[in-house]
Design an enzyme around this catalytic site. Structure first.
Site, PDB file in Angstrom:
ATOM      1  N   LYS A 170       8.361   9.904  -4.865  1.00 43.59           N
ATOM      2  CA  LYS A 170       8.646   8.891  -5.889  1.00 43.59           C
ATOM      3  C   LYS A 170       8.228   7.515  -5.370  1.00 43.59           C
ATOM      4  CE  LYS A 170      12.470  11.399  -8.058  1.00 43.59           C
ATOM      5  NZ  LYS A 170      12.136  11.645  -9.461  1.00 43.59           N
ATOM      6  N   HIS A 228      17.458  15.459  -0.851  1.00 38.14           N
ATOM      7  CA  HIS A 228      17.011  14.177  -1.419  1.00 38.14           C
ATOM      8  C   HIS A 228      17.800  12.984  -0.859  1.00 38.14           C
ATOM      9  CE1 HIS A 228      14.858  16.747  -4.055  1.00 38.14           C
ATOM     10  NE2 HIS A 228      15.794  16.922  -4.966  1.00 38.14           N
TER      11      HIS A 228
END
Ligand code: BG6
Length: 442
Positions: A170, A228
């Site tokens: 991301k 994550h």
């Protein structure tokens, strides 16, 4: 147009392939990143012919003009991953040079698929590269992950192994390191003398959808925190290496994860109605929400808490990181740095400034940088970016075994408290937070 590269996806009728991988590969194709002759072999357990497979894809992009040519590159193959014989026919496709095998399956298949691909000689790098991508979660706990890693390391060179975590692809997660490295004032203040605490929030509006079977075994802790969220902690807490090369980045992140501790400050919740979702055990105690405090026992982060919060069936979908600096004056608000990860991407900084006019009052103001506003065209998605890196052999945005090992050790150790039931998509959060109080200090 870059190097020729072929993809073989195991788990082609799973959610991940439908929702993330195929759109990502299609995006790369549209952007001209894949060579004309590329092949995409989709392997799934469902008995479908190619037309049925194509029909089962998400209509959002299959109606687009470019999909008409893209679909000519797709091959669908029904196969039982645990049947060695069925791998034989794969040699019909494997003539071309560079192959990426994407294991979008449950981790219990990682060893079997790698073994059989190897038994048929498909993993030998004679003409081109043969790289395997292992989707997260890498294992179900420390022992499981260790056994998988030991097994695949006997078969593959480390350069062939890609342990993926799509959060690392991301934009704003990549930006953590760059913002730290290229702004002297942040790096000068990046330690316990100046920072009070960190907050990392990943909130999702949807429930478990049709992934109940997998999710009920994992819960938020293994689905989001072990991978994550810990990866984000490692990027925030690591020492900056002299050069940002993949090995040094992984090494510094691994040092952080070795020193990570989950404290007793944990709240876990389950949304009302979870037990009625498909694939969920009717007595399940699996958490769909978790808020926890993490400490990183290094000199730099002495007594600085990292508060992590993630959940499904929340009020809205967003992810952000907030760095709270220590106050230097009672009249001041604390300076905060907000890294917005999604849906908007950007950086905000709260500073104290004089009110306009005759008064000498100080008021907090937000300086706001919109990262998404500067984008032009279709940037690759997180998965698209990571697939490009795999083709290029760049491991900067992938996790090393050492990082995964320490993450599992920290998660396996913790004792879960009693489960709190919360209402789906209702603004219950503040209630649970106020009740527990410890983790939001504003
Ligand atoms: C995945 C989890 O890794 O990340 C899912 O398995 C979760 O449960 C997803 O929904 C969230 O990713 P994103 O990119 O939508 O924030």
């Amino acid at each position: 147009m870059i190097k020729s590269c072929q993809f073989m996806i195991f788990g082609a009728t799973g959610n991940l392939t439908y929702l993330k991988l195929l759109p990502a590969i299609y995006g790369l194709y549209k952007e001209g990143e894949l060579c004309n002759a590329f092949q995409l072999v989709c392997i799934g357990r469902k008995r479908l012919n190619l037309d049925q497979y194509l029909e089962s894809l998400d209509l959002k992009y299959t109606k687009q003009l470019e999909f008409e040519t893209f679909k000519n590159h797709i091959i669908y193959k029904q196969m039982d991953f645990s049947d060695k014989k069925s791998y034989e026919c794969l040699q019909d496709y494997l003539g071309a040079k560079n192959w990426i095998f994407y294991l979008a399956t449950a981790p219990r298949y990682f060893e079997t698929i790698t073994t059989y691909l190897n038994d048929y000689g498909y993993l030998k790098e004679i003409v081109g590269f043969r790289r395997i991508v292992f989707e997260k979660p890498f294992g179900a706990n420390f022992h499981d992950a260790k056994s998988i890693n030991k097994h695949i390391s006997k078969i593959l060179e480390e350069s062939q192994i890609f342990r993926i975590d799509h959060y690392l692809g991301k934009e704003m997660i990549q930006n953590i390191l760059l913002t730290r490295a290229y702004n002297s004032f942040f790096e000068l203040l990046w330690h316990h003398d100046a920072i009070d605490y960190f907050e990392i929030v990943i909130s999702e509006k949807s429930g478990v959808k049709n992934r109940g079977g997998y999710y009920d075994q994992s819960g938020a802790m293994k689905d989001m925190v072990q991978n994550h969220m810990f990866q984000i902690v490692s990027l925030l807490a690591m020492d900056l290496p002299e050069t940002l090369i993949p090995e040094s980045i992984q090494e510094e992140k691994a040092k952080v994860l070795k020193k990570i501790e989950v404290t007793d400050n944990i709240v876990i919740g389950q949304y009302n109605g979870y037990l009625n979702e498909k694939g969920i055990d009717e007595k399940s105690k699996t958490e769909t929400f978790v808020a926890l405090e993490v400490k990183v026992h290094t000199k730099r982060w002495k007594d600085v808490p990292f508060y992590l919060k993630t959940g499904k069936a929340m009020v809205e979908k967003y992810a952000h990181i907030v760095v709270h600096f220590k106050k230097n004056h009672t009249l001041a608000k604390d300076n905060i740095l907000v890294i917005q990860v999604q849906p908007e991407e950007g950086i905000m900084l709260r500073v104290n400034s004089k009110e306009p006019g005759v008064s000498n009052n100080v008021t907090p103001v937000m300086m706001d940088y919109c990262h998404s506003c500067l984008k032009y065209g279709d940037e690759p998605s997180a998965y698209g970016r990571l697939l490009l890196d795999i083709i290029l052999g760049d491991k900067s945005l992938f996790a090393s075994w050492s990082e995964i090992e320490s993450s599992w050790l920290a998660i396996d150790k913790l004792q879960k408290p009693e489960l709190v039931i919360y209402d789906k998509n209702k603004p219950w959060e503040s209630h649970i937070v106020l009740e527990k109080g410890w983790w939001q200090r504003d």
